[in-house]
Design a protein around this motif. Structure first.
Motif, PDB file in Angstrom:
ATOM      1  N   ARG A 128      47.968  66.248  19.741  1.00  0.00           N
ATOM      2  CA  ARG A 128      48.581  67.475  20.086  1.00  0.00           C
ATOM      3  C   ARG A 128      48.118  68.093  21.465  1.00  0.00           C
ATOM      4  O   ARG A 128      48.600  68.760  22.243  1.00  0.00           O
ATOM      5  CB  ARG A 128      48.317  68.393  18.887  1.00  0.00           C
ATOM      6  N   GLU A 129      46.781  68.209  21.584  1.00  0.00           N
ATOM      7  CA  GLU A 129      45.883  68.744  22.848  1.00  0.00           C
ATOM      8  C   GLU A 129      46.350  68.081  23.996  1.00  0.00           C
ATOM      9  O   GLU A 129      46.709  68.588  25.051  1.00  0.00           O
ATOM     10  CB  GLU A 129      44.542  68.801  22.569  1.00  0.00           C
ATOM     11  N   TYR A 131      49.182  66.364  24.445  1.00  0.00           N
ATOM     12  CA  TYR A 131      50.631  66.645  24.664  1.00  0.00           C
ATOM     13  C   TYR A 131      50.798  68.018  25.304  1.00  0.00           C
ATOM     14  O   TYR A 131      51.536  68.172  26.259  1.00  0.00           O
ATOM     15  CB  TYR A 131      51.540  66.540  23.427  1.00  0.00           C
ATOM     16  N   GLU A 132      50.115  69.130  24.717  1.00  0.00           N
ATOM     17  CA  GLU A 132      50.157  70.232  25.260  1.00  0.00           C
ATOM     18  C   GLU A 132      49.405  70.454  26.905  1.00  0.00           C
ATOM     19  O   GLU A 132      49.941  71.443  27.751  1.00  0.00           O
ATOM     20  CB  GLU A 132      49.250  71.425  24.561  1.00  0.00           C
ATOM     21  N   PRO A 136      52.531  71.945  29.568  1.00  0.00           N
ATOM     22  CA  PRO A 136      52.059  73.309  28.765  1.00  0.00           C
ATOM     23  C   PRO A 136      53.457  74.004  28.859  1.00  0.00           C
ATOM     24  O   PRO A 136      54.427  74.026  29.551  1.00  0.00           O
ATOM     25  CB  PRO A 136      51.197  73.576  30.287  1.00  0.00           C
ATOM     26  N   LYS A 137      53.267  75.113  28.159  1.00  0.00           N
ATOM     27  CA  LYS A 137      54.576  76.223  27.760  1.00  0.00           C
ATOM     28  C   LYS A 137      54.414  76.878  29.372  1.00  0.00           C
ATOM     29  O   LYS A 137      53.184  77.098  29.731  1.00  0.00           O
ATOM     30  CB  LYS A 137      54.187  76.780  26.552  1.00  0.00           C
ATOM     31  N   GLN A 140      51.677  79.744  28.889  1.00  0.00           N
ATOM     32  CA  GLN A 140      50.267  79.103  29.094  1.00  0.00           C
ATOM     33  C   GLN A 140      50.221  78.821  30.560  1.00  0.00           C
ATOM     34  O   GLN A 140      48.875  79.166  31.033  1.00  0.00           O
ATOM     35  CB  GLN A 140      50.260  77.992  28.446  1.00  0.00           C
TER      36      GLN A 140
END
Length: 916
Positions: A128-129, A131-132, A136-137, A140
């Motif tokens: 998950r990290e 992928y983020e 990123p959103k 973010q």
């Protein structure tokens, strides 16, 4: 007609749940206004299961307290394993043992799940990290910018410019520009009026001939005017096309410099009508917006003023700068720009106002001084500035430069040094113009006390001692290094070397040597490879042309390692290339005294004496060498010296002495070669000379039977006597005694081919040679050439293909050169050259071949490049120099030929297929 209802109208069975059999308990459609209806409750499901179990005669699944599965583990029967026992034993009795087994298995599953839970959660967290991090959103990405908004002040918020509809505004502006109308010239109106005129006169020639091709409808058409107009339009279009590239970089673009809103207008010079009015208007509107948004921003005013100036509106530009200065009275740039845009008295008035508002600005005082025309006024302005800025070094320097009297300059510099004791520049200037050396020393001492951590003062003091001819330079620099070390202000080694090179550039050779002597080892430990590092420093200084620093470094190395042969050779090479003849002799004299066993140094010393014409001096040097080291090299050098000067008998005596005292194989080879070149006087006619030479070579072979050169000399003597069987026997015996001698095999092969005329025997000799010496490029090359000389081109190509296989000699430059130049057609030479360079990478012979290919194609610059590469790669190959010299004789200048000849004399090439 029956009264039974249809299927859809019948009442549902008891406990019927729609969709329960297929796993659906409810759904929601688009037409639903609310959530879907609820499915059966848990009690209803249990009741239905209990009823079904009763029908099958089986107990209730939860009758013995079996723990029910979790909701997420309850899978539909459609997804169950077909080999599962549930389906096979669904009709069997479910007793207490089965229930206990189910609980045990369920406990095991839960325990295994707990054991894997930590690793599974860690893996899922890591995925998950990752992928983020990759995706990123938006929130973010701008998180740091949002946090930095907390430090924005109210004034900064108010100075943010307003956002306008720039895209729509620009689009509307362009549309308006396309719709602009211009006044029509009178010539166009007159032409339109005359285009419909009728000529009332009739051409007599046309009437007589009964036809007229030009005026069929009665109108007048002037083709000459049409052609002239067409040419004029074409010329205008060509001018526009020629100016197109210049207009793109004219600086009239609408992009604004974010640092100061300064466009590239300052880098261009628009003259006349060479700019687009629309672009000027657009930039002007942008800059107007800038200064309206922030009236305290001088760069915006400066950019707008320059725009008006370049657009031919100087008055408007001055008004803008006047407004800027009134709003920003403490801006140096604004005042300087305002002064620049004005002339004469107005500029002086503005400069006076500027220094009044900014009395501590050195730039404004300097500009005010430049506006004055006479020296007296300039001095007056500078003195006024120094009253307000007594610590300004720039103003003091300008005032000193305006002084015509040396005494006045000394007085001013004294005053400046008292005001600014930390200024090294002013103290050094004062030390240069004082009357006596003692006063200069006092000035430098004062500066040193004020600047104890500055090395420049100590260097200046050392230079002062050098200028007056004092021998105290070394002590001054030594004290300076100790003082700087105590103050922890020592420079790095590299910085000291740069200071020494700077001193040499300015003519202070002794100071440069003192710096090197005292600082070259600073910061280095005894364990470091200091000698190698010092040699690299010397080579770097030589590459910069600082030969004095390089000499000082070599002298330092030789003080620490006085018996280093490499250091003496490097120092001698420096003197030979960039020094005087006497300096070279001095270095070599010291070298042979320090390293008396170094034959190379003795021989170099004797050669330098001989080349300068001092033959007796060369003999003296070799005599000293005999006393120190009577080796074969010294003997051979003495023999060469006597032979060059015609002293044959003395050389023969030296050879006999050398065979007795230093009878090495080289001495015997030299003796045979000398006997063949200079036969004794009693043997000059007949076979006695050859017999004595054969006796000499036979004696040598008895002592050194494994010396291939002696076998070559014996066979060559027989060849000169036309005794081919004896020569063949000598070569055959020699190849058996020295099977690794490639040259001996080659000479044997050429004897069979050229002298005996037997290609088959020559081929056999080369085959035996290749068997004894595998992967030998010279033998493969000779085999290819043998077939080529015999006319067997196909066999030569086959041999070349075998030789260039990866297991043989595929990286041989001579083989590739032979293939390129002799075995392939002319059109394939260039592609083969590229392939060969990629495979071989670096070979002087191949580089010469590539240069010759470019030479044949008349690409002279590329040919020169490849010749230079070959020389840099291996300057000892004489063939490279020969080809390059031939090229320069045809296509080079006199200066280039002289330069190449000088480099060749320095390199002294001794090898090469043809050169040797």
């Amino acid at each position: 007609m029956t009264s039974r209802k249809d299927f859809l109208s019948q009442q549902a069975p008891e406990n019927y749940v729609a969709g329960l059999g297929r796993g659906a308990t409810g759904f929601t459609t688009r037409s639903d206004l609310g959530p879907a209806r609820e499915g059966p409750s848990e009690d209803q499901i249990k009741e239905a299961l209990a009823k079904r179990a009763a029908q099958l005669g089986a107990p209730t699944p939860s009758a013995y307290g079996a723990v029910e599965k979790k909701e997420e583990d309850d899978d539909d029967e459609r997804f169950q394993d077909p080999e599962n026992e549930v389906g096979l034993f669904a009709t069997g009795a479910y007793d207490r043992d089965d229930d206990e087994a189910d609980r045990i298995y369920q406990d095991i599953d839960e325990r295994m799940d707990r054991r894997r839970k930590a690793r599974r959660e860690a893996r899922e967290k890591q995925e998950r990290e990752e992928y983020e991090a990759k995706n990123p959103k938006i929130q973010q990405q701008f998180a740091d910018l949002k946090r930095s908004l907390g430090s924005v002040t109210d004034e900064q918020w108010q100075n943010i410019p307003e956002v306008g509809d720039l895209t729509g505004k620009n689009r509307r502006t362009k549309q308006n520009l396309r719709q602009r109308f211009y006044a029509v010239p009178d010539s166009v109106i007159a032409g339109a009026r005359n285009s419909t005129e009728f000529d009332t006169s009739v051409n007599e020639g046309a009437a007589t001939n009964g036809s007229s091709n030009d005026n069929v409808d009665g109108t007048m058409t002037n083709f000459a005017d049409i052609g002239a107009a067409r040419d004029k339009v074409l010329q205008v279009n060509l001018d526009k096309a020629a100016m197109g590239s210049a207009d793109t970089n004219s600086g009239s673009a609408s992009t604004i410099d974010p640092k100061g809103y300064l466009t590239t207008l300052s880098k261009t010079e628009l003259k006349g009508q060479s700019y687009d009015i629309g672009d000027v208007k657009r930039v002007e509107s942008l800059l107007q917006s800038v200064i309206k948004t922030n009236s305290r921003h001088p760069p915006g005013y400066i950019a707008l003023a320059r725009l008006h100036e370049l657009a031919g509106k100087p008055v408007k530009a001055r008004d803008v700068m006047a407004q800027c200065c009134s709003l920003n009275p403490h801006s140096e740039d604004a005042w300087l720009e305002n002064i620049r845009m004005n002339e004469g008295h107005n500029a002086k008035v503005i400069a006076a106002a500027a220094v009044k508002e900014n009395s501590q600005s050195t730039r404004l005082w300097t500009r005010a001084t430049e506006l004055e025309t006479d020296q007296l006024s300039k001095k007056r302005v500078l003195r006024r500035a120094l009253d307000l800025l007594p610590k300004s070094v720039v103003l003091w320097k300008q005032l000193v430069q305006l002084s015509e009297d040396e005494a006045e300059a000394r007085l001013l510099l004294s005053k400046a040094c008292s005001e600014i004791p930390a200024s090294i520049e002013l103290h050094l200037a004062l030390a240069r113009i004082v009357e006596t050396v003692d006063e200069a020393r006092k000035v430098l001492n004062t500066c040193r006390r004020a600047n104890p951590k500055n090395a420049e003062v100590w260097i200046a003091a050392t230079r002062l001692e050098e200028q007056v001819g004092s021998k105290n330079t070394q002590n001054i620099m030594k004290r300076g290094v100790q003082s700087l070390a105590n103050e922890n202000a020592m420079l790095k080694r590299e910085e000291w070397i740069e200071q020494a090179e700077k001193c040499e550039e300015e003519g202070a050779i002794v100071t440069a040597q003192s710096i090197i002597r005292e600082t070259l080892s600073y910061g280095l430990d005894e364990d470091d490879d200091r000698k190698k590092l010092f040699m690299e420093d010397a080579q770097a200084s030589i590459s910069k042309g600082r030969y004095g620093v390089a000499r000082a470094i070599y002298a330092y190395i030789l003080r620490i390692w006085p018996t280093s042969k490499s250091a003496w050779e490097a120092s001698a090479s420096l003197e030979k290339t960039h020094g005087k003849k006497e300096d070279l002799w001095n270095v070599l004299e010291k070298a042979v005294e320090a390293v008396p066993q170094a034959d190379d140094l003795w021989i170099q010393y004797a050669n330098e004496k001989y080349q300068s014409g001092d033959v007796d001096g060369a003999r003296i040097v070799l005599g000293k060498a005999f006393n120190q080291s009577p080796s074969e090299n010294i003997y051979l050098e003495a023999i060469n010296l006597e032979a060059k000067n015609g002293q044959i008998e003395q050389a023969r005596e030296l050879l006999a002495q050398a065979r007795q005292e230093a009878g090495t194989d080289r001495v015997w080879v030299k003796s045979v070669a000398f006997a063949r070149s200079y036969p004794p006087p009693s043997d000059t006619n007949g076979s006695n000379s050859n017999s004595s030479t054969l006796d000499l070579v036979t004696q040598g072979l008895q002592i050194y039977p494994a010396q291939p050169k002696l076998w070559m000399q014996k066979a060559q003597i027989y060849e000169s006597l036309a005794l081919l069987p004896q020569a063949r026997e000598a070569y055959s015996t020699g190849t058996r005694a020295c099977p690794r001698s490639t040259t001996l095999w080659l000479l044997f092969s050429r004897l069979e081919e050229l002298k005996a005329g037997s290609v088959v025997k020559a081929r056999s000799v080369l085959d035996r040679a290749k068997a004894a010496n595998p992967k030998n490029e010279r033998l493969w090359l000779e085999s290819v050439r043998l077939e080529r000389r015999a006319g067997n081109l196909s066999a030569a190509k086959n041999l070349m293909a075998r030789a260039l296989q990866p297991g043989e000699c595929h990286k041989s430059g001579p083989l590739w050169s032979e293939r390129i130049w002799h075995l392939e057609p002319r059109t394939q030479r260039k592609p083969l050259s590229l392939e060969a360079v990629k495979v071989v990478e670096s070979d002087a012979t191949l580089f010469v071949t590539v240069a010759r290919v470019f030479w044949a194609e008349r690409k002279l610059e590329k040919a020169v490049t490849w010749f230079e590469k070959a020389i840099l790669l291996d300057s000892d190959v004489g063939d490279t120099w020969a080809w390059y010299w031939k090229f320069l004789r045809m296509h080079g200048g006199e200066e280039k030929r002289a330069d190449v000849l000088g480099k060749m004399m320095v390199a002294e090439p001794r090898h090469g297929e043809v050169w040797a």
